[in-house]
Each structure stands twice: as C-alpha cells, then as structure tokens.
Enzyme design. Structure first.
Site, PDB file in Angstrom:
ATOM      1  N   ASP A  14      35.797  38.687  33.870  1.00 63.02           N
ATOM      2  CA  ASP A  14      34.356  38.712  33.552  1.00 63.02           C
ATOM      3  C   ASP A  14      33.620  37.475  34.061  1.00 63.02           C
ATOM      4  O   ASP A  14      32.595  37.079  33.503  1.00 63.02           O
ATOM      5  CB  ASP A  14      34.131  38.843  32.033  1.00 63.02           C
ATOM      6  CG  ASP A  14      34.895  40.005  31.424  1.00 63.02           C
ATOM      7  OD1 ASP A  14      34.792  41.110  31.984  1.00 63.02           O
ATOM      8  OD2 ASP A  14      35.594  39.810  30.421  1.00 63.02           O
ATOM      9  N   LYS A  17      32.519  38.032  39.394  1.00 55.94           N
ATOM     10  CA  LYS A  17      33.047  38.201  40.759  1.00 55.94           C
ATOM     11  C   LYS A  17      32.296  39.287  41.519  1.00 55.94           C
ATOM     12  O   LYS A  17      32.102  39.183  42.724  1.00 55.94           O
ATOM     13  CB  LYS A  17      34.541  38.555  40.701  1.00 55.94           C
ATOM     14  CG  LYS A  17      35.417  37.514  40.052  1.00 55.94           C
ATOM     15  CD  LYS A  17      36.865  37.953  40.021  1.00 55.94           C
ATOM     16  CE  LYS A  17      37.140  39.119  39.113  1.00 55.94           C
ATOM     17  NZ  LYS A  17      36.911  38.846  37.671  1.00 55.94           N
ATOM     18  N   GLY A  41      35.633  45.920  35.414  1.00 55.21           N
ATOM     19  CA  GLY A  41      34.233  46.300  35.329  1.00 55.21           C
ATOM     20  C   GLY A  41      33.375  45.300  36.062  1.00 55.21           C
ATOM     21  O   GLY A  41      33.264  44.151  35.652  1.00 55.21           O
ATOM     22  N   HIS A  42      32.801  45.709  37.189  1.00 54.45           N
ATOM     23  CA  HIS A  42      31.944  44.826  37.969  1.00 54.45           C
ATOM     24  C   HIS A  42      30.508  45.342  37.921  1.00 54.45           C
ATOM     25  O   HIS A  42      30.255  46.509  38.231  1.00 54.45           O
ATOM     26  CB  HIS A  42      32.432  44.737  39.417  1.00 54.45           C
ATOM     27  CG  HIS A  42      33.741  44.022  39.539  1.00 54.45           C
ATOM     28  ND1 HIS A  42      34.528  44.104  40.666  1.00 54.45           N
ATOM     29  CD2 HIS A  42      34.398  43.215  38.688  1.00 54.45           C
ATOM     30  CE1 HIS A  42      35.616  43.369  40.495  1.00 54.45           C
ATOM     31  NE2 HIS A  42      35.559  42.832  39.291  1.00 54.45           N
ATOM     32  N   ARG A 145      60.519  52.615  38.574  1.00 52.24           N
ATOM     33  CA  ARG A 145      60.750  53.538  39.692  1.00 52.24           C
ATOM     34  C   ARG A 145      60.562  54.995  39.259  1.00 52.24           C
ATOM     35  O   ARG A 145      61.254  55.901  39.712  1.00 52.24           O
ATOM     36  CB  ARG A 145      62.125  53.313  40.318  1.00 52.24           C
ATOM     37  CG  ARG A 145      62.288  51.934  40.911  1.00 52.24           C
ATOM     38  CD  ARG A 145      63.662  51.700  41.484  1.00 52.24           C
ATOM     39  NE  ARG A 145      64.680  51.645  40.466  1.00 52.24           N
ATOM     40  CZ  ARG A 145      64.980  50.546  39.765  1.00 52.24           C
ATOM     41  NH1 ARG A 145      64.327  49.419  39.979  1.00 52.24           N
ATOM     42  NH2 ARG A 145      65.927  50.563  38.856  1.00 52.24           N
ATOM     43  N   ASP A 335      22.465  29.459  34.486  1.00 53.17           N
ATOM     44  CA  ASP A 335      21.218  29.591  33.734  1.00 53.17           C
ATOM     45  C   ASP A 335      21.430  29.855  32.244  1.00 53.17           C
ATOM     46  O   ASP A 335      20.534  29.607  31.436  1.00 53.17           O
ATOM     47  CB  ASP A 335      20.368  30.713  34.336  1.00 53.17           C
ATOM     48  CG  ASP A 335      21.121  32.041  34.375  1.00 53.17           C
ATOM     49  OD1 ASP A 335      22.232  32.063  34.950  1.00 53.17           O
ATOM     50  OD2 ASP A 335      20.605  33.036  33.843  1.00 53.17           O
TER      51      ASP A 335
END
Length: 437
Positions: A14, A17, A41-42, A145, A335
């Site tokens: 978070d 990115k 989650g972007h 596997r 900010d």
C-alpha cells in the site's frame, strides 16, 4: 542506456506503487507483474477519475503500453476476465495488449474456500489476515507440485483429470477438517474452460519475450505487488504474503536474468501502514492514528479494511534497502503530513529487557515483541505540499525531513509524491526524467 527498471514496495504494501508505475510507464513498452495475485490493489487517479486494479499492471491508462503477467503471479481466470470487462466498461481496452505467461499457476474456487475456512476458523488463534482470495493455497499447490498451470488447459482431457483429483483432495479437507461446504467439480471445469477461451490468445513464453525485448532496448518496468516486509522469506514471518515480494521475485517470477535489471526503485510512504495482523513496532494508537488514517484515506483497496497506522521506521527501511539492492528511493504521501505540529521517525530499536540497542533484524515473533522504538522528532510544516513539483518549493521543514531520511539511509531520494494524481510528483533523478521522455 538503462531500459529495465523495477518498482517495488519496501514496507507492508500500500505504498502507492500503482501511481508511480502509471507515471513512469507513459513512454514505456512493457509493464510486468511478477508475483502475487488479485490480493493486490493499485489505485490510479488521473483527471479526477479513479481506476482500481488487482491483477492487471498499472499501465492500462497508456494505450500503447503492453501489460504482462509473469509466471510468478497466481491467477484466477474468472477474476481476470471480470477485471478486463470492468476496464472495458470504462473505455479501457486491454484484451489485445495483455500477455500471460504460459506457466502461470491458476487459482480455483477450492483455494478460495480453504483460505476463508482457515481465516474464519474460531479455533485458529493466529490468523494472518489474508484477503480471502485463495493466494496462499494456490502457492502451496505450486510448491507441492499439485498446481494446475494455464498451459495445462490446452489439453482438456488432462486438465479434466488433474482437476478432478485436486477437487477430491480439497473437498475431503474442507468437509472433514473445516466442516464447511465443498465445491462442484463440473462447475469449476466448465467455468474455467469458458474463461480460458477468452484469454487463450494472450498466452506466450514471457521469459523469451522479455529477454528479447530488453536486448532490443525496449523500455520495461517490473511492477511489484504487496511490499518487501511481506516477503515470504525476508518479511515479518509468519505474517507475510505467500510470494517473494522483494527483488528475488522479479528473477524467478519472469525468467529475466539479474544482469538485465538496471535500476531498482523502492517505494515507501512518509509514514507506515499495515493491513492484517503481525508485528508493527511504530504503530500509533492515539488520535494521530485516526487523523492520518482519514487524511491518507488508509483503507485497503482490495478488502476495504482500515489500515493500521504508524510512524516511518528507518530501521526496517535500511534492511529492505539492503536486501533489494535499491538504486533509489521514492517517498509517497508527503502531503498527508502537512500541518502536523511534529513528526516522528524511528531511528533505532532497543531491547526492552536489556535496554540495549538491537543491531540485527528481528526474525521471530518473540523477538518482535521485545522491541522498543526510539524516535527522532521533527518540527512539522504549517503549509500544504499538495501538488508541489519542485523540491525547492517544499517548506524548509519538509526539506529537512527528507534530507535527514536520505542521509540516514545513505540512498538518494529520486521521487517524492505530493498527491494522488499522476503529476503531483517531484522527480529529482535525472535518469527517471529521461526514462519518462
């Protein structure tokens, strides 16, 4: 020419990115996800329009950039198709510029059911706090596997056989161990084959593709999901993700050799957040936590859960810089700290039993419990930094704060995000300025 860069988080995810990838990918050729799944989650904010992504790389708003999912990503085909459709409704067409590795392991309904059953089991006192997306169980299948990979679906008879075997295994576990509902084999088979037909044209040998494009000087960005402190090997184990979210995941998750990675940008907030359980030495529990949570809009993109809030931890960042061989650092959410009377930064740990300074990275749950963070206090700045694009325009107190971090960590701060919008960014690095052009 430096044409291949990695952008990865160096906290607990978070870090922002997605915005950084979106900004730097404008004139890139490829953006590659190399680990994780739709537990990521972007959020992208461009021209006051918000776009939320989970599986698809954060380059989708640039119509000439190709998105790639490497073999290190685990994929739910139905969720992938749903995300493609959702983007299409917004006028974002990705189906002809999305490439999937032929070796991607798939997530099925039984993975999701097992994930939920484990996390919701009242007898389990040490839940991780997963996103309930089936990521962990899918990676377990890969290591055992037992995984079904996307290229297995080309052979429907073979897929039918191994899926039936897996469903039998998981239904036994769900019924007998967790006393929960089982899954329907035929529904999963039919649903998967329908989704496969919609993405079949996207499948390629990603390793050969990327190595070839790097050799031809194409611009490639490798986009990390989660953060390095959630790395299965180097994170705050066992409260971690199920993949290598540090630099090693790029190599194993794409098949691109380490010598071809030329620049690694680590992304960190100017404070810390964490979703789910696990160690968090600088966590804040007073009204400051509520204030930063509200101002920073600290709610999980995937889960909607309220994030835990803490002060910036330079002890942990030093370790993450080391293991990732970072070239430079990006600070986000500058900010959010505006108008605070004072700002704290953790500069070292003390052992609460001996009161001695801790020099090594804690590796056990018990060792994390013995930590006392030591803070350096900075005077805040009574001015908005929102949207500032030049370092010289920042308040002098903000400059002092940033310069201290840079000096303490002995790494250049190459980018500073001053707001959620794409161009609310200070680009300091000459290389990154050139990369964007």
């Amino acid at each position: 020419m430096i044409n291949s860069i990695v952008i990865l988080g160096i906290q607990w995810g978070d870090e922002g990115k997605g915005k950084i990838v979106d900004l730097l990918s404008e004139n890139s050729n490829y953006v590659v996800r190399y680990q994780g799944g739709n537990n990521a989650g972007h959020t992208l904010l461009v021209n006051k329009k918000k776009t939320v992504l989970h599986l698809i790389p954060s380059c989708v708003l640039h119509k000439d950039v190709i998105a790639v999912l490497g073999n290190g990503v685990v994929v739910s085909l139905t969720d992938l198709v749903n995300e493609i459709v959702s983007l299409k409704k917004k006028g974002i067409f990705i189906q002809n510029r999305l490439i999937l590795s032929s070796s991607i392991p798939l997530i099925f309904e039984y993975h999701i059911k097992l994930d939920k059953a484990r996390e919701c089991n009242l007898l389990n006192k040490s839940v991780i706090g997963t996103t309930h997306k089936g990521i962990g169980p899918a990676y377990e299948d890969k290591i055992s596997r037992r995984a079904i990979r996307i290229n297995d679906l080309y052979y429907s008879d073979y897929f039918y056989k191994i899926l039936k075997k897996n469903v039998k295994y998981y239904n036994f576990t769900l019924k007998n161990l967790y006393q929960t509902k089982t899954v329907d084999f035929k529904k999963i088979f039919n649903k998967t084959m329908i989704a496969f037909k919609k993405v079949k044209h996207m499948i390629q040998d990603v390793s050969c593709l990327l190595n070839n494009k790097i050799d031809k000087n194409k611009k490639i960005i490798f986009e990390g999901a989660q953060g390095s402190l959630l790395d299965i090997d180097h994170g705050t184990y066992p409260y971690v993700s199920s993949s290598n979210s540090s630099i090693g995941g790029v190599i194993t998750g794409t098949g691109v050799g380490i010598k071809k990675i030329k620049y690694i940008l680590g992304v960190s907030k100017t404070y810390c957040t964490r979703v789910g359980n696990g160690p968090f030495p600088t966590e804040i529990f007073d009204d400051m936590s509520k204030y930063l949570c509200k101002k920073g809009k600290e709610f999980g993109t995937t889960t909607g859960r309220k994030r835990r809030i803490g002060w910036l931890d330079l002890f942990l960042l030093k370790k993450m810089i080391l293991i990732n061989s970072l070239s430079g650092l990006c600070l986000t959410k500058m900010d959010v700290l505006d108008f605070l009377p004072e700002i704290k930064i953790c500069i070292k740990y003390l052992d609460k039993n001996s009161n001695q300074e801790i020099s090594s990275y804690p590796m056990t749950i018990q060792s994390w419990k013995n930590i006392i963070p030591v803070y350096k206090i900075f005077k805040g700045w009574n001015k908005s930094t929102r949207g500032i694009t030049s370092f010289a325009e920042l308040p002098i107190e903000a400059q002092h704060y940033i310069n201290y971090i840079q000096s303490f960590l002995n790494i250049s701060i190459d980018l500073i995000s001053t707001g959620p919008n794409r161009h609310e960014t200070i680009i300091i690095s000459k290389f990154l300025k050139k990369f964007i052009k």
